[in-house]
Design a protein around this motif. Structure first.
Motif, PDB file in Angstrom:
ATOM      1  N   LEU A  17       0.827  -1.211   0.000  1.00 47.97           N
ATOM      2  CA  LEU A  17       0.000   0.000   0.000  1.00 47.97           C
ATOM      3  C   LEU A  17       0.859   1.256   0.000  1.00 47.97           C
ATOM      4  CD1 LEU A  17      -3.034  -0.632   2.367  1.00 47.97           C
ATOM      5  CD2 LEU A  17      -3.027  -0.166  -0.091  1.00 47.97           C
ATOM      6  N   SER A  76      -8.257   5.526  -5.541  1.00 50.77           N
ATOM      7  CA  SER A  76      -8.268   4.263  -4.812  1.00 50.77           C
ATOM      8  C   SER A  76      -8.076   3.087  -5.760  1.00 50.77           C
ATOM      9  CB  SER A  76      -9.590   4.071  -4.055  1.00 50.77           C
ATOM     10  OG  SER A  76      -9.934   5.243  -3.392  1.00 50.77           O
ATOM     11  N   ALA A  80      -4.932   0.684  -5.767  1.00 50.25           N
ATOM     12  CA  ALA A  80      -5.106  -0.741  -5.475  1.00 50.25           C
ATOM     13  C   ALA A  80      -4.349  -1.590  -6.497  1.00 50.25           C
ATOM     14  CB  ALA A  80      -6.595  -1.095  -5.486  1.00 50.25           C
TER      15      ALA A  80
END
Ligand SMILES: Nc1nc2c(c(=O)[nH]1)N[C@H]1C(S)=C(S)[C@@H](COP(=O)(O)O)O[C@H]1N2
Ligand SMILES: [Mo]
Length: 505
Positions: A17, A76, A80
Motif C-alpha cells: 500500500l 483508490s 489498489a
C-alpha cells in the motif's frame, strides 16, 4: 525472522500500500493535475461510463463534491492496482528466493501499468521508481533488522507509514505547483494588437463603472467564474498542438491552427454563461468579456450542406454536443477571457461561445466542428438532459441586507440570453403587488455603442419591511414584454423555471 515486515501477510500488505501511495505521489509530483497523472485515465473512464442518473444526481445534489468523489474512487482504484503489483512482486521474490525480484518486479509492473494507462513512457518511470524504492527500503530494513527486539517491528511499521505520508506531502506540494493555471486570475495576459487591447480596457472599465455599488453582489464581470466539467482533471493542451477542423457534411474540410486563429479579425464581447443543471437560484451563472473570432465565416468557407441544419462539436476531453447550426453562426471561437489568455479550466487554448444558449453548448478545448446530416445525441442528451436550447429567463436573488435606517435591500442578477432583460419586478407581499427594481445600465455591445446582446444585468430593490414575517418574490420581464413564467420545474431536463422567493422573519 518472524519480526521482518515482509514475512507477515499484514506487513506485505502494508508495504504494498505504501508503495502505491509513493507511486501516486511521485506521478503527481511530475505531472500535477494533468491527463499524464496516473489516476487521470481511470477518472476519465469513470466519468464517461457513469450511468446518466448518477451523473445528474452528482451534479444537482453534490455539485463539485460529486467530482471529488469520482477522483477519490479513481485514486483508490489506481492505488489498489499498483499495490497489487508490488504485492505480487514481493510474493514472487519470496517464492523464488530472489532478493532482486520484489524491487525490480514492482518497478517493471508499475511502469507497464502507468505507461499503458497514460501513454507517457518516460513519465511512467516516476511512479515505478518510487514504488520500487519503498519495497527495496522495506527489504533493506528487514535485512539489517536481524536480532533486534520485537518492539522494533512497530517502529518499522511506523516508519513505513511515515514514508507514505512524507511521499504524499512532497508529491502533493510539488505537483500542485506544476498544475497549470485553471482560473482567470492567474492567467497570462492576451497577446493582441494595441487597438484590441484598448477596446478590451475600455469595455472592462465600462463594466466596472456600470456595476451597482452593492457590497457582496458579484460585479457585472464575474470576479470568479463557475466551472463545470465532465472530468475532474482537465485537458492540458499546448496552443501549438491545437487545431480545429470543420468536417462532415461540408464542401471542403477546413482546418485552422492557433496562429492562424490569432491572426484573424477578432472581437471582444460580453456574454453570460449559465449551467442548465444548476438549481433555480444557484450560482452557476457568470459573465465575462470574451475575445475570439466569429464562426460564421469559417462555416461559409467550408460550405456547409447539412441535412438537419445541425452540428456536433467535439472536444479534447471526450465531450460532444449537438445543436442547430444557426446558433453556431452567431458564435465565436474564443481564446481570451477578460483580457487574459483563456484559462485552462475554461477551455485553453480555444472554446466555442454560443450566445443565448445554455452553458452546455459552449464547448471547451474544442477540436472539431462536425456538420451533421442527421440529428444525434450529445453527451448530456445521452444522460437525459436537453440543454441545447435558448436559456430560460431568470432573476436570481443573491443578496439581502438590513440597512442602518432599518430598510431592507435585495439584489441579484437577471439574464434571458438573446431575449434581453427589460425589467425586474419585486413583490414583498408574496406575489400580490409588484414594483420595479433598479437595474444596472446594460453592458456595452461589441462596438461599445448600444447594449450587449447576451449579458445579464444587476438589479437592486430597497423597501420598508412590514413588521413580522414576509416573503419577497422576484421575476424578470424580457425585452418583448414577456414575464418570466411562474411554472415551477426542476433543472432536469430543460433547466429550472419558476420565480425565486425568499422568506424573512
Ligand atoms: N469540453 C467540454 N466543454 C464543456 C464542458 C465539459 O465538460 N467539457 N462543460 C459544459 C458545461 S455543462 C457548462 S455549463 C459550460 C461551463 O463553462 P465554464 O466551465 O467555463 O463555466 O461548459 C460546457 N462546455
Ligand atoms: Mo452545464
Amino acid at each position: 525472522m518472524a519480526d521482518d515486515i515482509l514475512d507477515t501477510r499484514g506487513g506485505r500488505a502494508l508495504v504494498s500500500l505504501v508503495a502505491a501511495v509513493a507511486g501516486l505521489a511521485a506521478s503527481y509530483a511530475l505531472t500535477g493535475y494533468t491527463p499524464a497523472f496516473l489516476a487521470s485515465p481511470v477518472e476519465r473512464t469513470l466519468a464517461r461510463t457513469m450511468p446518466g442518473e448518477v451523473v445528474s444526481l452528482a451534479i444537482t445534489e453534490l455539485g463539485s463534491v460529486g467530482q471529488q468523489l469520482n477522483l477519490l474512487t479513481a485514486l483508490s482504484l489506481t492505488g489498489a492496482v499498483v499495490a497489487l503489483a508490488a504485492w505480487a512482486a514481493i510474493v514472487a521474490g519470496d517464492a523464488a528466493n530472489n532478493r532482486l525480484l520484489p524491487g525490480v518486479g514492482t518497478a517493471v509492473l508499475t511502469w507497464g501499468l502507468a505507461a499503458a494507462l497514460t501513454g507517457e513512457l518516460v513519465l511512467a518511470a516516476g511512479p515505478a521508481l518510487a514504488a520500487a524504492a519503498v519495497v527495496a527500503l522495506a527489504q533493506t530494513v528487514d535485512a539489517y533488522g536481524d536480532g533486534t527486539p520485537i518492539s522494533s517491528k512497530r517502529r518499522r511499521v511506523l516508519s513505513t507509514v511515515g514514508v507514505a505520508l512524507g511521499a504524499s506531502v512532497l508529491g502533493y506540494s510539488v505537483g500542485t505547483r506544476r498544475t497549470p493555471a485553471a482560473t482567470a486570475a492567474d492567467a497570462p495576459s492576451l497577446p493582441v494588437s494595441d487597438s484590441a487591447r484598448e477596446d478590451i480596457e475600455t469595455k472592462l472599465a465600462l463594466a466596472e463603472a456600470r456595476s451597482l455599488d452593492v457590497d457582496g453582489l458579484d460585479s457585472l464581470v464575474s470576479e470568479t467564474f463557475y466551472q463545470v466539467d465532465i472530468n475532474s482533471i482537465d485537458p492540458d493542451l499546448d496552443a501549438d498542438d491545437w487545431s480545429l477542423s470543420v468536417t462532415g457534411a461540408v464542401e471542403e474540410e477546413t482546418t485552422v491552427d492557433y496562429d492562424e486563429l490569432l491572426s484573424m479579425d477578432s472581437r471582444n464581447q460580453f456574454s453570460t454563461l449559465r449551467c442548465v443543471g444548476d438549481s433555480l437560484n444557484g450560482k452557476k451563472m457568470d459573465t465575462a468579456l470574451w475575445t475570439g473570432v466569429p464562426l460564421g465565416r469559417l462555416l461559409d468557407e467550408a460550405g456547409v450542406q447539412s441535412g438537419c441544419e445541425c452540428v456536433m462539436l467535439h472536444a479534447e476531453d471526450g465531450y460532444f454536443v449537438e445543436f442547430p447550426i444557426e446558433a453556431l453562426r452567431r458564435g465565436l471561437l474564443v481564446y481570451g477571457m477578460n483580457g487574459k489568455l483563456l484559462p485552462r479550466g475554461h477551455g485553453y487554448p480555444v472554446r466555442a461561445l454560443v450566445p443565448g444558449h445554455w452553458g452546455e453548448v459552449n464547448t471547451k478545448w474544442v477540436t472539431e466542428i462536425e456538420v451533421l446530416d442527421k440529428k444525434a445525441d450529445g453527451y448530456w442528451e445521452r444522460r437525459g438532459w436537453e440543454g441545447t436550447g435558448p436559456v430560460k429567463p431568470i432573476a436570481k436573488l443573491h443578496h439581502s441586507e438590513v440597512l442602518d435606517d432599518g430598510r431592507r435591500r435585495l439584489a441579484g442578477h437577471a439574464y434571458a440570453g438573446l431575449r434581453g432583460v427589460s425589467r425586474v419586478e419585486v413583490s414583498t407581499d408574496g406575489g400580490e403587488s409588484w414594483t420595479d427594481a433598479s437595474l444596472s445600465e446594460p453592458l456595452p455591445s461589441v462596438d461599445v455603442d448600444g447594449n450587449a446582446e447576451d449579458a445579464w444585468r444587476q438589479w437592486v430593490y430597497t423597501y420598508d419591511p412590514p413588521s413580522g414575517a414576509h416573503t419577497a418574490v422576484v421575476r424578470m420581464v424580457t425585452e418583448d414584454g414577456t414575464v418570466q413564467t411562474d411554472e415551477e420545474t426542476g433543472p432536469k431536463p430543460t433547466g429550472p423555471s419558476g420565480w425565486v422567493s425568499k422568506e424573512f422573519s
